[in-house]
Design an enzyme around this catalytic site. Structure first.
Site: not given
Ligand code: PDD
Length: 284
Positions: A31, A50, A98, A100, A179
């Site tokens: 996504y 990305r 289904r 895998h 993160e």
């Molecule tokens: N998430 N790290 C993770 C695990 C994330 O899910 C996200 C963003 C980020 C930041 O990425 P960006 O700056 O491109 O939004 C880092 C989005 C917002 C979500 O899952 O809703």
């Protein structure tokens, strides 16, 4: 809300996906979340790059060219309310019996997009900052793929909510920060911005790039390198970034104040520069 599903725009209430969709059965998909400012998708090229990286990572051919994506995204934005929107794009490996292993021959991927009004974080969060907890980063070794299989992130985020907090800061191997559960995290020490490197252990955030670019353009010292767990706990400030939360100060970590316990000067500066960037670049 009007959504896009497999070639058609429709009210969200009418959208249906078969139960054998591999997204539903296996979480087999990827996504993107793309912020839209003044009805323009922000950094669309980078988000689509990305997306391509994520698709390559799960060996799923991209169902659309960048031009087609731009056209579909533009139409979805037009069909929904809000000058600023939060666009969610989701592709799964499609519907199959289904098993895998990948369907052979391949089936059509499922393509879903929705877009809702994007609101900026409330003033109270900017004034007081947010509370976070730390947790062991127990995810897989391909966190650079924006996979829809988010169960680890869901459980990690819920650990923060259970503690009355807003985010979980993830620590790998008892050793370094990666993160947040759904955000990137920067450490500030002695006026320097410390950023974990974009490797397989974190999602390469688009907002992360913006923050580093803005910092470099304004002469703010930055170091992109592994950030040790001790540095996280000794931070003067912690900053959280994501497309939906922009940049926020983390002022409490595991129940203890971060630095002074209030949003610091680096946050004030980065937030002001980010708002300026939004006015002058994102909306133009
Ligand atoms: N998430 N790290 C993770 C695990 C994330 O899910 C996200 C963003 C980020 C930041 O990425 P960006 O700056 O491109 O939004 C880092 C989005 C917002 C979500 O899952 O809703």
């Amino acid at each position: 809300m009007t959504i896009y599903l497999n070639g058609q725009f429709m009210p969200i209430e009418q959208a249906q996906v078969p139960v054998l969709d591999r997204g539903f059965i296996f979480g087999d998909g990827v996504y993107e979340v793309i912020p839209v400012y003044s009805r323009r998708p922000f950094r669309l090229t980078e988000h689509l790059a990305r997306l391509q990286h994520s698709l390559d990572g799960i060996r799923l051919p991209n169902p659309h060219s960048d031009e087609e994506w731009a056209q579909l995204i533009g139409e979805l934005v037009e069909r929904n309310d809000g000058e600023d929107q939060y666009l969610y794009l989701h592709i799964t490996r499609g519907v199959a019996r289904r098993d895998h292993a990948f369907p052979n021959p391949p089936v059509k991927p499922t393509v879903f997009m929705m877009s809702s009004i994007l609101t900026t974080p409330p003033a109270s969060l900017l004034q007081d900052g947010i509370c976070a907890v730390t947790a062991v980063d127990n995810r897989w070794l391909r966190c650079d793929i924006k996979a829809i299989a988010l169960l680890p992130n869901v459980l990690l985020r819920q650990a923060a909510v259970d503690a009355g907090c807003a985010e979980t800061v993830l620590i790998r191997d008892d050793s370094f920060m990666t993160e947040g559960a759904a955000s990137n995290i920067f450490v500030v020490k002695n006026g320097t911005l410390l950023a974990p490197p974009k490797d397989n252990l974190m999602l390469p955030g688009i907002t992360y790039d913006v923050i580093l670019e803005i910092a470099q353009a304004n002469g703010i010292p930055c170091e992109v390198r592994r950030v040790g767990v001790a540095e996280v706990f000794a931070a003067d400030e912690l900053l959280l970034t994501s497309s939906t939360r922009e940049v926020l100060p983390v002022t409490t970590l595991d129940g203890k104040p971060v630095g002074s316990g209030a949003p610091g000067p680096m946050f004030a500066r980065m937030h002001a520069l980010y708002q300026q960037f939004k006015r002058e670049v994102m909306r133009k």
